[in-house]
Design an enzyme around this catalytic site. Sequence first.
Site, short mmCIF file in Angstrom:
data_model
loop_
_atom_site.label_atom_id
_atom_site.label_comp_id
_atom_site.label_asym_id
_atom_site.label_seq_id
_atom_site.Cartn_x
_atom_site.Cartn_y
_atom_site.Cartn_z
N ASP A 61 33.30 36.63 41.33
CA ASP A 61 33.15 36.87 42.78
C ASP A 61 32.32 38.44 43.15
O ASP A 61 32.31 39.23 42.25
CB ASP A 61 34.81 37.25 43.24
CG ASP A 61 34.97 37.12 44.85
OD1 ASP A 61 34.31 37.50 45.57
OD2 ASP A 61 35.76 36.14 45.21
N ASP A 103 27.23 37.76 41.44
CA ASP A 103 26.78 36.72 42.68
C ASP A 103 26.37 35.47 41.93
O ASP A 103 25.45 35.57 41.23
CB ASP A 103 25.77 37.63 43.29
CG ASP A 103 25.03 36.71 44.38
OD1 ASP A 103 25.32 35.68 44.66
OD2 ASP A 103 24.29 37.34 45.28
N LEU A 161 34.69 27.80 44.55
CA LEU A 161 35.12 27.95 45.97
C LEU A 161 34.24 29.28 46.71
O LEU A 161 34.50 29.65 47.84
CB LEU A 161 36.53 28.65 45.73
CG LEU A 161 37.56 27.48 45.81
CD1 LEU A 161 37.73 27.04 44.49
CD2 LEU A 161 39.04 28.31 46.19
N TYR A 180 26.71 26.83 57.58
CA TYR A 180 27.69 26.61 56.76
C TYR A 180 27.88 25.20 56.73
O TYR A 180 28.00 24.63 55.37
CB TYR A 180 29.15 27.14 57.55
CG TYR A 180 30.45 26.90 56.88
CD1 TYR A 180 30.87 27.55 55.59
CD2 TYR A 180 31.50 26.17 57.39
CE1 TYR A 180 31.94 27.35 54.88
CE2 TYR A 180 32.70 26.09 56.94
CZ TYR A 180 32.78 26.68 55.26
OH TYR A 180 34.22 26.39 54.84
N LYS A 212 27.35 23.23 52.98
CA LYS A 212 28.34 22.35 52.43
C LYS A 212 28.04 21.03 52.46
O LYS A 212 28.37 20.14 51.26
CB LYS A 212 29.77 22.38 53.25
CG LYS A 212 30.30 23.90 53.18
CD LYS A 212 30.87 24.24 51.62
CE LYS A 212 31.80 25.45 51.88
NZ LYS A 212 32.15 25.93 50.46
N VAL A 261 41.94 31.66 49.48
CA VAL A 261 42.16 30.20 48.83
C VAL A 261 42.08 30.48 47.15
O VAL A 261 42.98 30.22 46.43
CB VAL A 261 41.31 29.23 49.12
CG1 VAL A 261 41.81 27.92 48.40
CG2 VAL A 261 41.57 29.05 50.80
N THR A 280 33.04 38.61 51.00
CA THR A 280 34.33 38.49 51.74
C THR A 280 35.82 38.58 51.23
O THR A 280 36.63 38.21 51.94
CB THR A 280 34.12 37.02 52.57
OG1 THR A 280 34.35 35.86 51.78
CG2 THR A 280 32.88 36.94 53.51
N GLY A 281 35.67 38.75 50.02
CA GLY A 281 36.88 38.67 49.30
C GLY A 281 37.34 40.17 48.88
O GLY A 281 36.71 41.12 49.53
N THR A 291 43.13 26.35 56.53
CA THR A 291 44.10 26.65 55.93
C THR A 291 44.48 27.95 56.32
O THR A 291 43.89 28.74 56.72
CB THR A 291 44.02 26.22 54.31
OG1 THR A 291 43.59 25.11 54.17
CG2 THR A 291 44.95 26.94 53.45
P1 NAD Z 1 37.26 33.69 51.68
O1 NAD Z 1 36.06 34.59 52.32
O2 NAD Z 1 38.52 34.45 51.49
O3 NAD Z 1 36.78 33.64 49.96
C1 NAD Z 1 35.51 33.26 49.67
C2 NAD Z 1 35.40 34.19 48.50
O4 NAD Z 1 33.91 33.91 47.75
C3 NAD Z 1 35.13 35.53 48.60
O5 NAD Z 1 36.23 36.23 47.71
C4 NAD Z 1 33.87 36.05 48.62
O6 NAD Z 1 33.63 37.31 48.25
C5 NAD Z 1 33.34 35.19 47.53
N1 NAD Z 1 31.94 34.98 47.65
C6 NAD Z 1 31.22 34.66 48.63
N2 NAD Z 1 29.66 34.57 48.33
C7 NAD Z 1 29.72 34.67 46.96
C8 NAD Z 1 28.75 34.71 46.08
N3 NAD Z 1 27.34 34.35 46.26
N4 NAD Z 1 28.95 35.03 44.68
C9 NAD Z 1 30.36 35.28 44.28
N5 NAD Z 1 31.46 35.17 44.88
C10 NAD Z 1 30.88 34.93 46.41
O7 NAD Z 1 37.28 32.13 51.87
P2 NAD Z 1 38.48 31.27 51.78
O8 NAD Z 1 39.17 30.77 52.97
O9 NAD Z 1 39.39 31.58 50.56
O10 NAD Z 1 37.68 29.81 51.28
C11 NAD Z 1 37.43 29.65 49.99
C12 NAD Z 1 36.42 28.18 49.78
O11 NAD Z 1 37.25 27.30 50.45
C13 NAD Z 1 35.29 28.43 50.56
O12 NAD Z 1 34.28 27.49 49.89
C14 NAD Z 1 35.47 27.67 51.81
O13 NAD Z 1 34.25 26.97 52.34
C15 NAD Z 1 36.34 26.56 51.39
N6 NAD Z 1 37.28 26.21 52.59
C16 NAD Z 1 38.27 26.94 53.32
C17 NAD Z 1 39.04 26.79 54.41
C18 NAD Z 1 39.94 27.47 54.93
O14 NAD Z 1 40.53 27.23 55.92
N7 NAD Z 1 40.49 28.61 54.33
C19 NAD Z 1 38.53 25.61 55.22
C20 NAD Z 1 37.70 24.71 54.42
C21 NAD Z 1 37.09 25.02 53.37
#
Ligand code: NAD
Length: 314
Positions: free
Chosen positions: A31, A56, A73, A145, A149, A12, A35-36, A175
């Site tokens: 970032d 981090d 995010l 989780y 949140k 996202v 997980t990215g 999403t």
């Molecule tokens: P994702 O795992 O693709 O992205 C999360 C990003 O956060 C990754 O790039 C990861 O490396 C980074 N990250 C994690 N811990 C970190 C830290 N300590 N410091 C710096 N970076 C860190 O997930 P996503 O689907 O893109 O979700 C993004 C946000 O949206 C999240 O907060 C998630 O909870 C929220 N969200 C997403 C969905 C969905 O369906 N995609 C639904 C509800 C909420």
Amino acid sequence: MRAVVTGGAGFVGSHLSDRLLEAGWEVLCLDNLATGSEANVAHLRRDSRFEMTRCDVTRPFSVAGAVGAVLHLASPASPVDYLRLPIETLEVGSLGTRNTLELAREKGAKYLLASTSECYGDPEVSPQSETYWGHVNPIGPRSVYDEAKRFSEALTMAYHRARGVDTRIARIFNTYGPRMRLGDGRVLPNFVHQALTGQPLSVYGDGRQTRSFCYVSDLVEGLYRLLGSSHHEPVNLGNPREMTILEFADKVIECTGSKAGMRFLPLPVDDPRRRRPDIAKAKQLLGWEPRVTLEEGLPKTVDFFRGLAQAARG
Ligand code: NAD
Ligand code: UDP
């Protein structure tokens, strides 16, 4: 007009960075790549208004210069990821949220928290509106989780009330779209990968649990509009079209032409039985509702995964 996007190299966050740049913002992505992936923002490397720092956000950090908006995010988001990274998930929801709220306070910046429909847990009411307080198991495996949140939301409201930070909270529902990580364990990457590689789709439980799938461009538009609003309480962003996982599996089979069928595996602990957003608030407040149907969004996402598979084959 400089935004800090934590988790900007995620699924996202990378699309949101695209949207902010398109609207004329400069973007600093923070970032740690837990997980990215850098591939998600590789196309932005040539844009001088985009910068990425490996960081981090649970550790103390500072950002030089002016910042107009902080969008938090960063967090593992897939159940497989957050069950693999339980402490990290709790820390990014607690320490990471505090550090990013402090950044917004220091810079006098707007703040947007990416929260989740998971705050509603295994809901006893449907659809879920923002007034529902949720039904969460506070010590189950998913609690790392859900409770992170919920704490993030509480901390965000406290920084708004006690420290005057200009905050917003998006409760994001499931999403999907290009740049989801293959193997992140969420239903769409799993099903599409299985369908494209001739394996049966792994349906958990009886497949009668429901979800509502929102295409990423719709979600990002909602987040962008929410950033422009001055509403401080949570706002649901998601697609209200609800379907069972069996129906979703059928859609993936139809879209890919897979002949391998399905196989049934145990339902994960505390897997919510149903999920569907009430988006009346987002409609009224932001003039927002999803536009991309699953019939349009799914083929685009399948194409993305086909491209990944081709690239892997060289
Ligand atoms: P994702 O795992 O693709 O992205 C999360 C990003 O956060 C990754 O790039 C990861 O490396 C980074 N990250 C994690 N811990 C970190 C830290 N300590 N410091 C710096 N970076 C860190 O997930 P996503 O689907 O893109 O979700 C993004 C946000 O949206 C999240 O907060 C998630 O909870 C929220 N969200 C997403 C969905 C969905 O369906 N995609 C639904 C509800 C909420
Ligand atoms: N699911 C499934 N097969 C999979 C992955 C997930 O049947 O390979 C189910 C899962 O049990 C849940 C739904 O699909 O009911 C959505 O799961 P996902 O992990 O995508 O997100 P969640 O909404 O649970 O956070």
